[in-house]
Motif scaffolding. Structure first.
Motif, PDB file in Angstrom:
ATOM      1  N   LEU A 177      -2.430  13.721  -3.630  1.00 49.26           N
ATOM      2  CA  LEU A 177      -2.913  13.030  -2.425  1.00 49.26           C
ATOM      3  C   LEU A 177      -1.788  12.269  -1.741  1.00 49.26           C
ATOM      4  N   LEU A 178      -0.940  11.618  -2.542  1.00 51.10           N
ATOM      5  CA  LEU A 178       0.176  10.863  -1.964  1.00 51.10           C
ATOM      6  C   LEU A 178       1.147  11.784  -1.230  1.00 51.10           C
ATOM      7  N   GLU A 179       1.386  12.953  -1.800  1.00 53.46           N
ATOM      8  CA  GLU A 179       2.323  13.884  -1.169  1.00 53.46           C
ATOM      9  C   GLU A 179       1.810  14.386   0.174  1.00 53.46           C
ATOM     10  N   ARG A 180       0.469  14.436   0.337  1.00 50.16           N
ATOM     11  CA  ARG A 180      -0.098  14.920   1.591  1.00 50.16           C
ATOM     12  C   ARG A 180      -0.298  13.813   2.637  1.00 50.16           C
ATOM     13  N   ARG A 181      -0.220  12.582   2.181  1.00 50.73           N
ATOM     14  CA  ARG A 181      -0.482  11.470   3.101  1.00 50.73           C
ATOM     15  C   ARG A 181       0.668  11.293   4.090  1.00 50.73           C
ATOM     16  N   GLU A 182       0.318  10.872   5.279  1.00 55.53           N
ATOM     17  CA  GLU A 182       1.340  10.445   6.216  1.00 55.53           C
ATOM     18  C   GLU A 182       1.830   9.069   5.786  1.00 55.53           C
ATOM     19  N   ARG A 183       3.040   8.753   6.164  1.00 56.54           N
ATOM     20  CA  ARG A 183       3.620   7.479   5.766  1.00 56.54           C
ATOM     21  C   ARG A 183       3.932   6.666   7.019  1.00 56.54           C
ATOM     22  N   PRO A 184       2.951   5.898   7.517  1.00 54.26           N
ATOM     23  CA  PRO A 184       3.192   5.119   8.731  1.00 54.26           C
ATOM     24  C   PRO A 184       4.295   4.083   8.565  1.00 54.26           C
ATOM     25  N   MET A 185       4.544   3.627   7.323  1.00 52.19           N
ATOM     26  CA  MET A 185       5.609   2.646   7.114  1.00 52.19           C
ATOM     27  C   MET A 185       6.965   3.211   7.507  1.00 52.19           C
ATOM     28  N   THR A 186       7.138   4.544   7.418  1.00 51.15           N
ATOM     29  CA  THR A 186       8.419   5.134   7.789  1.00 51.15           C
ATOM     30  C   THR A 186       8.741   4.831   9.248  1.00 51.15           C
ATOM     31  N   MET A 187       7.744   4.963  10.114  1.00 47.87           N
ATOM     32  CA  MET A 187       7.955   4.653  11.521  1.00 47.87           C
ATOM     33  C   MET A 187       8.261   3.171  11.707  1.00 47.87           C
ATOM     34  N   LEU A 188       7.547   2.297  10.968  1.00 48.89           N
ATOM     35  CA  LEU A 188       7.772   0.865  11.104  1.00 48.89           C
ATOM     36  C   LEU A 188       9.186   0.495  10.664  1.00 48.89           C
ATOM     37  N   ARG A 189       9.746   1.246   9.686  1.00 51.12           N
ATOM     38  CA  ARG A 189      11.068   0.905   9.171  1.00 51.12           C
ATOM     39  C   ARG A 189      12.207   1.516   9.984  1.00 51.12           C
ATOM     40  N   GLY A 199      -5.129  13.593 -15.696  1.00 53.06           N
ATOM     41  CA  GLY A 199      -5.732  14.408 -14.642  1.00 53.06           C
ATOM     42  C   GLY A 199      -5.904  13.632 -13.347  1.00 53.06           C
ATOM     43  N   GLU A 200      -6.379  12.387 -13.465  1.00 55.29           N
ATOM     44  CA  GLU A 200      -6.556  11.557 -12.264  1.00 55.29           C
ATOM     45  C   GLU A 200      -5.220  11.273 -11.593  1.00 55.29           C
ATOM     46  N   PHE A 201      -4.183  10.988 -12.400  1.00 55.15           N
ATOM     47  CA  PHE A 201      -2.880  10.691 -11.807  1.00 55.15           C
ATOM     48  C   PHE A 201      -2.289  11.930 -11.142  1.00 55.15           C
ATOM     49  N   SER A 202      -2.517  13.089 -11.684  1.00 53.45           N
ATOM     50  CA  SER A 202      -2.036  14.301 -11.028  1.00 53.45           C
ATOM     51  C   SER A 202      -2.693  14.471  -9.657  1.00 53.45           C
ATOM     52  N   THR A 203      -3.995  14.192  -9.590  1.00 54.58           N
ATOM     53  CA  THR A 203      -4.698  14.258  -8.304  1.00 54.58           C
ATOM     54  C   THR A 203      -4.146  13.227  -7.339  1.00 54.58           C
ATOM     55  N   LEU A 204      -3.905  12.008  -7.834  1.00 58.34           N
ATOM     56  CA  LEU A 204      -3.381  10.951  -6.966  1.00 58.34           C
ATOM     57  C   LEU A 204      -2.001  11.315  -6.423  1.00 58.34           C
ATOM     58  N   ARG A 205      -1.152  11.890  -7.271  1.00 55.32           N
ATOM     59  CA  ARG A 205       0.184  12.295  -6.791  1.00 55.32           C
ATOM     60  C   ARG A 205       0.066  13.345  -5.684  1.00 55.32           C
TER      61      ARG A 205
END
Length: 358
Positions: free
Chosen positions: A108-120, A100-106
């Motif tokens: 959250l990850l899908e909704r997060r912005e990924r600033p590393m994409t801009m850096l790369r 259940g916790e991992f499903s919530t974490l996934r």
């Protein structure tokens, strides 16, 4: 009767684990030599030790293990069955909660912005001292990961910001960081993960000339010198935020003579470990630290403040330090061990300890 070493070989428990279970009153030796203090086990205790090892691998609490061992040889095994079934239900509930916790974490990850994409996807071009770059790569290359399940660790992070280039490598159990000054960029932060084979090619190219040109263009990185180039694609992954891992608890800082300490580690006693680091169960060096020095402990020293680390990883870090003297920084038996240079705070490595007691 079996010695503690023989019992360890026959049962699958380490010597340090047997000592721990003796002190905890879980598996007490049949006889202890009153003069030497050496432990001896009866033949019937081998099966008990093997049972204990299985229960600990299954994560059963010591309090329940005591009862299981006490009831194992009894004609009435009802208590043992109830304890095993209760522990299995706990494991199943724990697994359900974890899912259940991992499903919530996934989510959250899908909704997060990924600033590393801009850096790369940014570009940068700079001049770097070839000897300094070579030394920096030598200081971190040993820590790069090889686990195919974690491809983002299978190279060296080039973290460019302003006039500084930080190169970073980690395989989770050790991390190494080095800093190189640059000229010509002076701009915003750019990050790329250079795969290990390309890192090795760049290191070879940095051995001759006074300076080299480093260029990052999106997902491509190149190192150029007179008439030669090492270039290729970067890894299409995000590297962990290594800066969050650099804040270690305060502790002892000990200056060591590297050559003498290397010899002590190479020739000193080791302890086998069931803990896997980088996919390998390695020999451990157990270190006792004091304000005036560090020693490699023998098998009988069970001081809870001792620090156990993978011996091969420690020797790699000492060699990568490339100095006659280094500083070992200890925060405690469960805190990372730092290996630092005396001339700079910008080049160092960190090793994760291994717990001796289970």
């Amino acid at each position: 009767m079996r010695s503690i070493g023989g019992m360890a070989r026959d049962s699958g428990l380490s010597v340090s684990a047997l000592r721990f279970y003796d002190r905890a009153g879980v598996l007490v030796p049949a006889w202890v030599d009153p003069v030497s203090g050496y432990r001896w086990y009866g033949p019937e205790q081998v099966d008990e030790a093997r049972l204990l090892a299985r229960l600990r691998r299954a994560g059963m609490p010591l309090a329940d293990i005591r009862l299981v061992l006490a009831g194992w040889s009894s004609a009435d095994t009802g208590l043992v069955r109830k304890l095993l079934e209760a522990h299995l239900r706990r494991l199943e509930r724990g697994l359900s909660d974890a899912r259940g916790e991992f499903s919530t974490l996934r989510a959250l990850l899908e909704r997060r912005e990924r600033p590393m994409t801009m850096l790369r996807t940014a570009t940068a071009r700079m001049t770097v001292s070839a000897p300094e770059l070579a030394a920096a790569l030598d200081a971190v290359r040993f820590a790069a990961g090889t686990d195919p399940e974690l491809p983002m660790l299978g190279g060296v992070l080039f973290d460019i910001e302003g006039d500084a280039l930080h190169v970073v490598a980690t395989d989770r159990y050790r991390m190494a960081v080095a800093r190189v000054g640059t000229t010509g960029h002076g701009g915003p932060r750019v990050q790329v993960i250079v795969p290990s084979p390309l890192v090795d090619a760049m290191r070879a190219l940095s051995s001759d000339d006074a300076s080299v040109q480093l260029t990052v263009d999106g997902d491509r990185v190149a190192l150029e010198t007179a008439g030669r180039e090492a270039a290729g694609q970067c890894l299409d992954h995000d590297f962990p935020d290594y800066r969050r891992l650099l804040h270690l608890p305060a502790g002892h800082r000990v200056l060591i003579d590297v050559r003498a300490f290397q010899k002590a580690v190479e020739n000193g006693p080791v302890r086998a470990s069931e803990a896997r680091q980088d996919g390998v169960c390695g020999d451990l060096s157990v270190l006792k630290v004091a304000a005036d020095g560090v020693t490699v402990c023998d098998e009988g020293d069970d001081d809870p403040d001792n620090v156990a680390v993978n011996r091969a990883f420690l020797l790699d870090a000492l060699a990568a330090g490339a100095r006659d003297q280094l500083i070992l920084e200890f925060g405690g038996p469960t805190a990372p061990l730092a290996v630092r240079r005396t001339d700079t705070e910008d080049t160092f490595s960190i090793l994760m300890p291994v717990r001796l007691e289970h």
